[in-house]
Design an enzyme around this catalytic site. Structure first.
Site, PDB file in Angstrom:
ATOM      1  N   ARG A 111       0.849  -1.190   0.000  1.00 24.39           N
ATOM      2  CA  ARG A 111       0.000   0.000   0.000  1.00 24.39           C
ATOM      3  C   ARG A 111       0.880   1.235   0.000  1.00 24.39           C
ATOM      4  O   ARG A 111       2.089   1.128   0.096  1.00 24.39           O
ATOM      5  CB  ARG A 111      -0.991  -0.022   1.170  1.00 24.39           C
ATOM      6  CG  ARG A 111      -0.349  -0.220   2.512  1.00 24.39           C
ATOM      7  CD  ARG A 111      -1.391  -0.323   3.617  1.00 24.39           C
ATOM      8  NE  ARG A 111      -0.721  -0.480   4.894  1.00 24.39           N
ATOM      9  CZ  ARG A 111      -1.337  -0.559   6.065  1.00 24.39           C
ATOM     10  NH1 ARG A 111      -2.646  -0.524   6.135  1.00 24.39           N
ATOM     11  NH2 ARG A 111      -0.650  -0.688   7.179  1.00 24.39           N
ATOM     12  N   GLU A 150      -2.487   7.380   7.389  1.00 23.91           N
ATOM     13  CA  GLU A 150      -1.167   7.349   8.022  1.00 23.91           C
ATOM     14  C   GLU A 150      -0.070   7.779   7.049  1.00 23.91           C
ATOM     15  O   GLU A 150       0.827   6.993   6.726  1.00 23.91           O
ATOM     16  CB  GLU A 150      -0.869   5.961   8.593  1.00 23.91           C
ATOM     17  CG  GLU A 150      -1.695   5.642   9.816  1.00 23.91           C
ATOM     18  CD  GLU A 150      -1.210   4.399  10.553  1.00 23.91           C
ATOM     19  OE1 GLU A 150      -0.407   3.633   9.998  1.00 23.91           O
ATOM     20  OE2 GLU A 150      -1.629   4.215  11.701  1.00 23.91           O
ATOM     21  N   GLU A 305      -7.518   4.870  15.544  1.00 25.57           N
ATOM     22  CA  GLU A 305      -7.173   3.449  15.443  1.00 25.57           C
ATOM     23  C   GLU A 305      -6.454   3.027  16.711  1.00 25.57           C
ATOM     24  O   GLU A 305      -5.585   3.757  17.214  1.00 25.57           O
ATOM     25  CB  GLU A 305      -6.200   3.186  14.293  1.00 25.57           C
ATOM     26  CG  GLU A 305      -6.782   3.151  12.926  1.00 25.57           C
ATOM     27  CD  GLU A 305      -5.715   2.753  11.905  1.00 25.57           C
ATOM     28  OE1 GLU A 305      -4.787   1.981  12.239  1.00 25.57           O
ATOM     29  OE2 GLU A 305      -5.799   3.243  10.766  1.00 25.57           O
ATOM     30  N   TRP A 313       2.091  -6.805  13.193  1.00 24.90           N
ATOM     31  CA  TRP A 313       3.277  -6.311  12.500  1.00 24.90           C
ATOM     32  C   TRP A 313       4.522  -6.253  13.378  1.00 24.90           C
ATOM     33  O   TRP A 313       5.557  -5.777  12.937  1.00 24.90           O
ATOM     34  CB  TRP A 313       2.980  -4.942  11.878  1.00 24.90           C
ATOM     35  CG  TRP A 313       2.138  -4.028  12.722  1.00 24.90           C
ATOM     36  CD1 TRP A 313       0.790  -3.845  12.599  1.00 24.90           C
ATOM     37  CD2 TRP A 313       2.559  -3.196  13.819  1.00 24.90           C
ATOM     38  NE1 TRP A 313       0.338  -2.937  13.541  1.00 24.90           N
ATOM     39  CE2 TRP A 313       1.398  -2.527  14.299  1.00 24.90           C
ATOM     40  CE3 TRP A 313       3.782  -2.950  14.438  1.00 24.90           C
ATOM     41  CZ2 TRP A 313       1.439  -1.638  15.370  1.00 24.90           C
ATOM     42  CZ3 TRP A 313       3.820  -2.061  15.498  1.00 24.90           C
ATOM     43  CH2 TRP A 313       2.658  -1.417  15.951  1.00 24.90           C
ATOM     44  N   HIS A 356      -4.330  -9.837  12.869  1.00 27.00           N
ATOM     45  CA  HIS A 356      -4.520  -8.630  13.682  1.00 27.00           C
ATOM     46  C   HIS A 356      -5.871  -8.759  14.383  1.00 27.00           C
ATOM     47  O   HIS A 356      -6.866  -9.123  13.774  1.00 27.00           O
ATOM     48  CB  HIS A 356      -4.518  -7.404  12.769  1.00 27.00           C
ATOM     49  CG  HIS A 356      -4.332  -6.098  13.479  1.00 27.00           C
ATOM     50  ND1 HIS A 356      -5.291  -5.563  14.314  1.00 27.00           N
ATOM     51  CD2 HIS A 356      -3.306  -5.217  13.477  1.00 27.00           C
ATOM     52  CE1 HIS A 356      -4.847  -4.401  14.783  1.00 27.00           C
ATOM     53  NE2 HIS A 356      -3.642  -4.174  14.296  1.00 27.00           N
TER      54      HIS A 356
HETATM   55  C1  GAL Z   1      -2.245   1.124  10.868  1.00 30.81           C
HETATM   56  C2  GAL Z   1      -2.993   1.302   9.564  1.00 30.81           C
HETATM   57  C3  GAL Z   1      -4.168   0.362   9.478  1.00 30.81           C
HETATM   58  C4  GAL Z   1      -3.771  -1.020   9.910  1.00 30.81           C
HETATM   59  C5  GAL Z   1      -3.222  -0.955  11.311  1.00 30.81           C
HETATM   60  C6  GAL Z   1      -2.855  -2.284  11.910  1.00 30.81           C
HETATM   61  O1  GAL Z   1      -0.916   1.498  10.720  1.00 30.81           O
HETATM   62  O2  GAL Z   1      -3.465   2.607   9.421  1.00 30.81           O
HETATM   63  O3  GAL Z   1      -4.651   0.343   8.154  1.00 30.81           O
HETATM   64  O4  GAL Z   1      -2.814  -1.522   9.037  1.00 30.81           O
HETATM   65  O5  GAL Z   1      -2.082  -0.158  11.314  1.00 30.81           O
HETATM   66  O6  GAL Z   1      -2.287  -2.161  13.186  1.00 30.81           O
END
Ligand code: GAL
Length: 648
Positions: A111, A150, A305, A313, A356
């Site tokens: 992305r 982001e 978020e 990750w 996740h």
């Molecule tokens: C953020 C992102 C989200 C998702 C999330 C997972 O960095 O904006 O789309 O990937 O992390 O933790």
């Protein structure tokens, strides 16, 4: 007035219906309503599904999603869907993919696959934003716009020829003449004198260390180049939907983007925060970044978020143990968020984020995850009066991005061990432990509202910034290695602390970085990482170095209300404590966080043991309805949100 037209606190998450068959959507909407969800972030990565081929749109599915959400009383934080350009655009214009510092062009398949300076990307992103605004501007579900996603997460910089041209335009606007640039960049060093802007390139991988002033301007440029993208989309949205607030989700204290500049361009500040459940100190780090979010526009912001449990990750993705999701959510509210949003609503079945956590886990409504989601919805309803309330801080920490960029420039510093976030945290943590509210502020801001201002490090300090500090009449603390360079990373004439010399009453004769593991004793505790050879020039010593090469020289000094700390102390408490007289604090046991927001006091037990707390005020616990006064016991990972009796 809230952040959006929705009353009370916002609750919800990223919703990616395009990853699910349409039959599932009805269940999604029903369960969202059951949990009390009132907002969903939609279409963040949907460009390839909204415009599968050039100019051929498929909005039908998103129409149905927004209608369904609206029927269930759920508003949309609607993305412009520009965070990931679609394959057709990238294949038509392969030159829009970013190129790294080694000259490698990156491939499609993840992305943020765009060069921030690509005119093609910008043109199409603005076109899509306009089309989205025209289509959904009147939709009753639309509560706010979410531009990009982001920024700088994956793509902060690009070293392609287009970026080079853009960088040169930016440099010409800054310096007007190439001699202005030569002067600022000190190109007389290492034979880099330019005779035209056309000779200047981004700081790609070079045979040896790259000019640090060039790197500094590159950092400024990269932040500005992405901000231009945001502003271009924002202008497109504004033209069609002038009344709808616009945001983009920040990434806590992010090195790459100057959030003071960015926040000024937004209607509301939103943040994504992922404290590591495996790190026992993460609630302090995240509190610092929440306080930054609150400070950016000096008011409420939105946690857009967070993770219900594990992320996907990190090397090892530790889940949140029972109680932590609720506690961390309450913590964001305590520090000024007007809601709690998650990534994501329904746990994915495929892709990089299938492990996740989500508000609705793979296992569905039988899971503890779902029970937690339901319970949090209930808590947030009980806390709705907190929305919109403000925090009054008497202490400010200074944070300046260009100074941070210059401080952490690779390869040319006395020590690479000075890290701004760590320095900020070393001052923030003891304040946080005392329940003292802290704002962050850029160095040029009017500091008169504060009793105590701390600049953990101002490596770069301009004459104007120094004048603003001189005009400040409260207690001031300046940390080491400050006032060293000007805005172009040139050492101030006469050396550190440059324009701060009169204010601090000292001269730094020599930097004295400490080798890894080396300890330098001082009269106020041990220092590691950094010390300085200081000569007094009007200040008095508060503590001396003890032993070693600096034995007997000043380590901490004071001139009037201004303290200078010429080393990195393991624990700054002995410097801080005497400066806290008259500053409002809440005495709580270790591991309990106390945060005042408006007429409410949040008490959060981050430990796994019960904690006894003496309440400084009587009041009603909004979470349970109980009337509380005097001593209470906070269960492990439990919280109280006290409506303070008699406070308006
Ligand atoms: C953020 C992102 C989200 C998702 C999330 C997972 O960095 O904006 O789309 O990937 O992390 O933790």
């Amino acid at each position: 007035m809230g952040l959006t037209r929705i009353p009370g606190l916002l609750f919800g998450g990223d919703y990616n219906p395009e990853q699910w068959p349409e039959e599932v959507w009805a269940e999604d909407a029903r369960l969202m309503a059951e949990a009390g969800v009132n907002m969903a972030t939609v279409a963040v990565f949907s460009w390839s599904r909204l415009e599968p081929e050039r100019g051929s749109y498929d909005f039908g599915w998103l129409d149905r999603v927004l209608d369904l959400l609206h029927e269930h009383g759920i508003a949309a934080d609607l993305a412009t869907a520009t965070a990931t350009p679609p394959p057709w655009l990238v294949r038509e214009h392969p030159e829009m993919m970013p190129v790294n510092a080694d000259g490698v062009r990156l491939e499609f398949g993840s992305r943020q696959g765009y060069c921030p300076s690509s005119p093609v990307y910008r043109e199409h992103a603005v076109r899509l934003a306009t089309t989205m605004a025209e289509r959904y501007g009147e939709h009753p579900a639309l509560a706010m716009w979410h531009i990009g996603n982001e920024y700088a997460d994956h793509t902060l910089e690009c070293f392609c020829p287009e970026s080079a041209r853009h960088f040169r335009r930016w440099l010409e606007a800054r310096y007007a003449t190439v001699d202005g640039l030569n002067d600022a960049w000190g190109t007389s060093c290492w034979g880099q004198h330019y005779t035209g802007f056309h000779q200047v390139e981004p700081p790609r991988t070079a045979p040896g260390p790259v000019n640090p002033a060039q790197v500094l301007d590159w950092r400024r440029f990269c932040s500005d180049a992405l901000l231009e993208l945001f502003l271009a989309e924002k202008a497109a949205l504004r033209a069609v939907t002038p009344g709808v607030p616009v945001t983009t989700n920040f990434m806590s204290i992010l090195h790459g983007l100057d959030y003071w500049k960015w926040a000024a361009a937004e209607d509301l500040v939103s943040d994504d925060a992922y404290p590591d459940p495996a790190d026992p100190g993460s609630h302090v780090q995240v509190a610092l970044s929440y306080d930054l979010m609150r400070s950016l526009r000096q008011g409420p912001w939105l946690l857009l978020e967070s993770a219900p449990s594990a992320v996907s990750w990190r090397e090892v993705n530790v889940p949140k143990p029972p109680g932590m999701m609720r506690l961390h959510s309450l913590q964001a509210l305590a520090h000024g968020s007007d809601g709690v949003m998650f990534f994501q609503w329904r746990q994915a079945r495929y892709g990089p984020e299938k492990f996740h956590s989500a508000m609705l886990p793979h296992g569905g409504t039988r899971t503890r995850g779902w029970r937690d989601t339901l319970a949090l919805g209930g808590d947030l309803r009980n806390l709705s009066e907190v929305a919109g309330t403000r925090t009054r801080a008497q202490v400010a920490l200074l944070l300046d991005w260009p100074s941070w960029w210059a401080l952490e420039a690779p390869e040319s510093m006395p020590s690479n061990r000075l890290k701004l976030k760590e320095l900020l945290l070393s001052w923030y943590a003891p304040l946080h432990a005392r329940g003292i509210a802290v704002d962050l502020a850029p160095p040029g801001r009017d500091l008169s509202p504060y009793e105590l201002v701390i600049a953990p490090n101002l490596y770069m300090c301009t004459a104007e910034q120094a004048a603003a500090l001189e005009a400040y009449e409260g207690r001031l603390v300046v940390g080491p290695f400050s006032g060293v360079v000007d805005e172009s990373d040139r050492v101030h004439p006469g050396g550190a602390p440059g324009p701060l010399a009169g204010l601090l009453g000292i001269a730094v004769e020599e930097f004295w970085p400490l080798a890894d593991g080396q300890v330098q004793r001082t009269g106020l505790g041990e220092a590691r990482t950094w010390a300085e050879w200081i000569r007094l020039a009007g200040a008095e010593p508060v503590a001396l170095f003890e032993g070693g090469d600096l034995d007997g020289l000043p380590a901490v000094t004071r001139k009037g209300a201004v303290t200078y700390v010429g080393c990195v102390l393991d624990d700054v408490t002995p410097v801080l404590e005497p400066l806290l007289d008259g500053i409002e604090r809440v005495d709580v046991p270790e591991g309990v966080e106390a945060v005042r927001r408006g007429g409410h006091l949040f008490l959060l037990n981050h430990t796994t043991a019960p904690r006894q707390v003496t309440l400084p005020y009587a009041g009603t616990d909004l979470l349970t309805g109980a009337e509380l006064r005097g001593g209470i016991e906070l269960a492990p990972r439990d919280a109280v949100v006290l409506r303070i009796e008699g406070d308006k």
